[in-house]
Write an enzyme that holds these catalytic residues in place. Structure first.
Site, PDB file in Angstrom:
ATOM      1  N   ARG A  78       0.853  -1.184   0.000  1.00  0.00           N
ATOM      2  CA  ARG A  78       0.000   0.000   0.000  1.00  0.00           C
ATOM      3  C   ARG A  78       0.893   1.239   0.000  1.00  0.00           C
ATOM      4  NH1 ARG A  78      -2.675   3.160   4.717  1.00  0.00           N
ATOM      5  NH2 ARG A  78      -3.820   4.664   3.471  1.00  0.00           N
ATOM      6  N   HIS A 124      -2.841  10.972   0.229  1.00  0.00           N
ATOM      7  CA  HIS A 124      -2.331  10.794   1.593  1.00  0.00           C
ATOM      8  C   HIS A 124      -1.717  12.121   2.063  1.00  0.00           C
ATOM      9  CE1 HIS A 124      -0.874   7.577   4.619  1.00  0.00           C
ATOM     10  NE2 HIS A 124      -0.559   8.740   5.147  1.00  0.00           N
ATOM     11  N   GLU A 169      -7.384   8.653   5.967  1.00  0.00           N
ATOM     12  CA  GLU A 169      -7.690   9.314   7.230  1.00  0.00           C
ATOM     13  C   GLU A 169      -8.256  10.735   7.103  1.00  0.00           C
ATOM     14  OE1 GLU A 169      -4.425   9.112   9.917  1.00  0.00           O
ATOM     15  OE2 GLU A 169      -4.240   6.943   9.773  1.00  0.00           O
ATOM     16  N   ASN A 309      -7.194   2.169   9.720  1.00  0.00           N
ATOM     17  CA  ASN A 309      -5.875   2.328  10.324  1.00  0.00           C
ATOM     18  C   ASN A 309      -6.103   2.294  11.819  1.00  0.00           C
ATOM     19  OD1 ASN A 309      -4.941   2.712   7.764  1.00  0.00           O
ATOM     20  ND2 ASN A 309      -4.421   4.880   8.014  1.00  0.00           N
ATOM     21  N   TYR A 311      -4.229   1.850  15.572  1.00  0.00           N
ATOM     22  CA  TYR A 311      -3.000   1.742  16.355  1.00  0.00           C
ATOM     23  C   TYR A 311      -3.280   1.587  17.841  1.00  0.00           C
ATOM     24  CZ  TYR A 311      -0.393   3.478  12.272  1.00  0.00           C
ATOM     25  OH  TYR A 311       0.171   3.622  11.031  1.00  0.00           O
ATOM     26  N   GLU A 378      -3.454  -0.019   8.049  1.00  0.00           N
ATOM     27  CA  GLU A 378      -2.252   0.330   8.819  1.00  0.00           C
ATOM     28  C   GLU A 378      -2.418  -0.129  10.250  1.00  0.00           C
ATOM     29  OE1 GLU A 378      -1.143   4.497   9.033  1.00  0.00           O
ATOM     30  OE2 GLU A 378      -1.497   4.750   6.889  1.00  0.00           O
TER      31      GLU A 378
HETATM   32  C1  GCO Z   1      -1.332   7.987   9.915  1.00  0.00           C
HETATM   33  C2  GCO Z   1      -0.740   7.974   8.583  1.00  0.00           C
HETATM   34  C3  GCO Z   1       0.702   7.608   8.535  1.00  0.00           C
HETATM   35  C4  GCO Z   1       1.484   7.748   9.800  1.00  0.00           C
HETATM   36  C5  GCO Z   1       1.317   6.542  10.683  1.00  0.00           C
HETATM   37  C6  GCO Z   1       2.095   6.602  11.969  1.00  0.00           C
HETATM   38  O1  GCO Z   1      -2.037   7.067  10.266  1.00  0.00           O
HETATM   39  O2  GCO Z   1      -1.115   8.937  10.661  1.00  0.00           O
HETATM   40  O3  GCO Z   1      -1.457   7.195   7.702  1.00  0.00           O
HETATM   41  O4  GCO Z   1       1.131   8.511   7.578  1.00  0.00           O
HETATM   42  O5  GCO Z   1       2.813   7.890   9.524  1.00  0.00           O
HETATM   43  O6  GCO Z   1      -0.013   6.405  11.032  1.00  0.00           O
HETATM   44  O7  GCO Z   1       1.675   7.690  12.741  1.00  0.00           O
END
Ligand code: GCO
Length: 472
Positions: A78, A124, A169, A309, A311, A378
């Site tokens: 990606r 992006h 995002e 995405n 985290y 992500e």
């Molecule tokens: C985001 C973006 C990425 C970042 C990654 C780490 O999610 O912020 O897609 O460009 O670099 O997430 O923070």
């Protein structure tokens, strides 16, 4: 044992983005984008006053990147395309930059020759600076410019690219770009900029989806979706109020833009609260723009898959309204966030390891949006050091994948792919080079930008080749 095996057809990938890895910021006809502009004009906004003028130098080293991925064994890559590299004048009707177009042709061909499927993010965050001076995502003329740009990509690459992501995002583009000034173009238009921006982003998304569906899909046969950043929220305590706060946080954070696509229109709670607060502020109209009926229909159902995405997770509780800037998106949401002391922090201040949050996010998405096809576009872990041995990242990957398998097998969540951010260390926006997300280490002082695989690279390689979560 079978529960530790990834289902047939499940795909593994890695992700990057153009501004963060390419470098060559003004080479071969590329024009300036908002990140080039901001990092050059106001270097002090970035940790270490760094920028991505060179970064990983992938513009020149993409063959090395592909080789790394080939050895890693991923099914897909990606990456994003830089708007100002392929269309330096950016606007509708402007001319393609042949050298820019060729760069992505070469990358795509190299990927395919190595058995790696290209997943392309159309946008992006690197808005052309020439459009930003006309208001960027606040000005609805950007919709037609974006549609023209995306159309050029389908024409140029759609014979080989079968997975498209319209936007990465929207929350960050709009909230951090036009509300809190944490990302380019670094504007603070409290409680107005983010809603205006997003209204244009989602209409551009809907419009290009319909065009792809009608004109390109019959010939090219690909899929097109959007990627949301989905922080999960647990209630801070078991109280009903905290449970409502967690739900409200999610609706304001990503329900805000997934709801129009999956269900139709903004979430009722968002409409109600922004209307009500706007009235209290003495405004004649709501700060939240309204869709027409045609727009609601155009946007509804405009995603073949949902990119997530994910985290991290936060704890939610309602805050005193006066503790938020008035007006603001945060005040509209009304939720204070915190972290459980037991959660492991990463080098990025916003990123804690909370594997169960990932599991609950997947359940939340399944329940609220009728179990859509989901691609994790992500997920990843930030380190700060140079070390090649990265046990924290390895733990994070294993723990999150384990929750993912649970969501698939125990709960039937329709997740079809998983992506690690990132293939290699790169330019992490305002954190510059201080947050390292790479499976591969790069020394940014090294003129060759040599890519050196970390332990996590080898662990991911093994997970992919065995299609199992094994423990050594
Ligand atoms: C985001 C973006 C990425 C970042 C990654 C780490 O999610 O912020 O897609 O460009 O670099 O997430 O923070």
């Amino acid at each position: 044992v079978s529960q530790r095996v990834f289902p047939e057809g499940f795909k593994f990938g890695v992700a990057t983005a153009a501004y963060q890895i390419e470098g060559a910021w003004n080479e071969d006809g590329k024009s300036e984008n908002i990140w080039d502009h901001a990092t050059h004009e106001n270097p002090e906004w970035i940790d270490g006053k760094t920028n991505a003028d060179v970064t990983c130098d992938s513009y020149h080293k993409f063959k090395e990147d592909v080789k790394l991925m080939k050895d890693l064994g991923v099914n897909f890559y990606r990456f994003s395309i830089s708007w100002t590299r392929v269309l330096p004048d950016a606007v509708e009707g402007s001319k393609l930059n042949e050298k820019g177009v060729a760069y992505y042709n070469n990358l795509i061909d190299e990927l395919i020759a190595n058995g790696i499927e290209p997943y392309v993010t159309i946008f992006h965050w690197d808005t052309p600076q020439s459009l930003e001076t006309h208001g960027g995502w606040l000005n609805d003329t950007i919709i037609d410019n974006y549609v023209y740009y995306a159309r050029q990509l389908f024409i140029s690459y759609g014979d080989r690219v079968k997975k498209w992501i319209t936007f990465n995002e929207p929350q960050q583009i709009c909230e951090q770009g036009y509300e809190t000034a944490q990302k380019a173009p670094f504007l603070k238009l409290h409680g107005v900029g983010d809603y205006q921006c997003f209204h244009n982003v989602v209409r551009a998304h809907g419009k290009i989806y319909r065009i792809y569906d009608k004109e390109f899909r019959p010939v090219q046969g690909g899929e097109i979706g959007i990627t949301a950043d989905a922080v999960y929220a647990f209630p801070k305590t078991n109280s009903v109020s905290d449970q409502m706060a967690a739900e409200q946080f999610i609706e304001f954070y990503y329900g805000w833009f997934i709801h129009p696509i999956m269900i139709g229109n903004y979430p009722p709670i968002v409409i109600e609260r922004v209307d009500e607060l706007s009235k209290q502020e003495g405004r004649v109209t709501s700060r939240l723009p309204k869709f027409t009926e045609e727009e609601i229909d155009m946007i509804k159902g405009s995603s073949d898959f949902l990119g997530l995405n994910h985290y991290t997770t936060i704890l939610a509780t309602f805050g005193d309204p006066d503790s938020f800037p008035n007006p603001s998106h945060d005040r509209d949401c009304g939720v204070l966030t915190s972290r459980d002391p037991s959660w492991k922090p990463s080098a990025a201040p916003w990123l804690y390891e909370v594997p169960t949050g990932f599991y609950h996010l997947l359940l939340w998405i399944k329940e609220h949006y009728n179990n859509p096809r989901v691609i994790i576009t992500e997920t990843g872990w930030a380190g700060s050091g140079e070390e090649l041995d990265d046990p924290d990242r390895v733990q994070y990957i294993r723990n999150y994948l384990s929750e993912l398998l649970k969501a698939i097998y125990d709960d039937g969540c329709n997740v079809i792919g998983y992506t690690i951010w990132s293939l290699m260390d790169n330019f992490e926006w305002t954190y510059g080079y201080t947050n390292k997300f790479g499976l591969t280490y790069i020394d940014f002082e090294d003129p060759n930008r040599t890519r050196i695989p970390r332990t996590s690279y080898k662990v991911y390689q093994k997970i992919i080749s065995t299609r199992r979560l094994i423990s050594d």
